[in-house]
Scaffold this active site. Structure first.
Site, PDB file in Angstrom:
ATOM      1  N   HIS A  80     -30.595 -24.048  29.991  1.00 33.98           N
ATOM      2  CA  HIS A  80     -29.829 -25.136  30.577  1.00 33.98           C
ATOM      3  C   HIS A  80     -30.014 -25.092  32.096  1.00 33.98           C
ATOM      4  O   HIS A  80     -30.326 -24.045  32.664  1.00 33.98           O
ATOM      5  CB  HIS A  80     -28.354 -25.009  30.207  1.00 33.98           C
ATOM      6  CG  HIS A  80     -28.092 -25.283  28.764  1.00 33.98           C
ATOM      7  ND1 HIS A  80     -26.830 -25.405  28.264  1.00 33.98           N
ATOM      8  CD2 HIS A  80     -28.932 -25.468  27.721  1.00 33.98           C
ATOM      9  CE1 HIS A  80     -26.898 -25.654  26.964  1.00 33.98           C
ATOM     10  NE2 HIS A  80     -28.170 -25.688  26.620  1.00 33.98           N
ATOM     11  N   GLU A  82     -27.891 -25.154  34.443  1.00 38.58           N
ATOM     12  CA  GLU A  82     -26.957 -24.218  35.074  1.00 38.58           C
ATOM     13  C   GLU A  82     -27.464 -22.780  34.942  1.00 38.58           C
ATOM     14  O   GLU A  82     -27.354 -21.985  35.880  1.00 38.58           O
ATOM     15  CB  GLU A  82     -25.567 -24.319  34.420  1.00 38.58           C
ATOM     16  CG  GLU A  82     -24.983 -25.710  34.440  1.00 38.58           C
ATOM     17  CD  GLU A  82     -25.296 -26.535  33.200  1.00 38.58           C
ATOM     18  OE1 GLU A  82     -24.460 -27.371  32.841  1.00 38.58           O
ATOM     19  OE2 GLU A  82     -26.382 -26.358  32.590  1.00 38.58           O
ATOM     20  N   CYS A 108     -21.781 -26.958  29.265  1.00 35.48           N
ATOM     21  CA  CYS A 108     -21.346 -26.575  27.915  1.00 35.48           C
ATOM     22  C   CYS A 108     -20.541 -25.280  28.009  1.00 35.48           C
ATOM     23  O   CYS A 108     -20.477 -24.647  29.064  1.00 35.48           O
ATOM     24  CB  CYS A 108     -22.561 -26.390  27.004  1.00 35.48           C
ATOM     25  SG  CYS A 108     -23.528 -24.899  27.358  1.00 35.48           S
ATOM     26  N   CYS A 111     -22.603 -22.164  29.189  1.00 37.39           N
ATOM     27  CA  CYS A 111     -22.802 -22.166  30.640  1.00 37.39           C
ATOM     28  C   CYS A 111     -21.485 -21.932  31.377  1.00 37.39           C
ATOM     29  O   CYS A 111     -21.460 -21.247  32.399  1.00 37.39           O
ATOM     30  CB  CYS A 111     -23.451 -23.468  31.090  1.00 37.39           C
ATOM     31  SG  CYS A 111     -25.183 -23.589  30.571  1.00 37.39           S
TER      32      CYS A 111
END
Length: 152
Positions: A80, A82, A108, A111
């Protein structure tokens, strides 16, 4: 941070999003220090790590398995945005404690846990993401979240 700075850093996150190789949804992220110089600590976009094959070449496992957005985030070939931003900061030996994450989408829950553990204190996002656990975790940890609504 002020409105001008929000616009600048959200613009950088949007630029990172343009690098994303995810075929479902591009996401970009930028971590900014909250010191007076407001240094960029890390940047990221979503896509596979290192030499792994991209979904554009191999196919998206989430599409193949019919996994709806906001669920089973662990079932994906990609990092991801992040996560990649945190790894970028780590690679540059940057501390992200008390920093702000600018992200094109709300993180999410996976993360969220990483960001909380790393010491991020604020998340500024543009698009919402359907993960109620992430919102709950940020609230419990005292991480400020706010939506950026201006057009870039």
């Amino acid at each position: 941070m002020n409105h001008k700075e929000d616009r600048r850093y959200m613009g950088m996150a949007h630029t990172q999003k343009q690098k994303a190789t995810c075929i479902r949804m591009g996401v970009g992220a930028v971590i900014v220090s909250n010191c007076s110089q407001q240094l960029i600590l890390g940047k990221g976009f979503n896509g596979p790590p290192g030499q792994c094959i991209s979904c554009a070449s191999k196919g998206c496992v989430r599409i193949q398995q019919g996994i709806p957005s906001g669920t089973r985030a662990e079932t994906c070939r990609g990092l991801h945005a992040e996560q990649r931003a945190l790894l970028d900061a780590l690679e540059q030996e940057q501390q992200v404690i008390d920093a702000t994450l600018y992200c094109t989408h709300f993180p999410c829950s996976i993360c969220a846990k990483l960001l909380i553990g790393a010491g991020i204190m604020e998340v500024v996002y543009r698009e919402d993401y359907p993960d109620d656990l992430a919102k709950e975790l940020f609230a419990e940890a005292g991480v400020t979240t706010r939506q950026y609504k201006e057009n870039l």
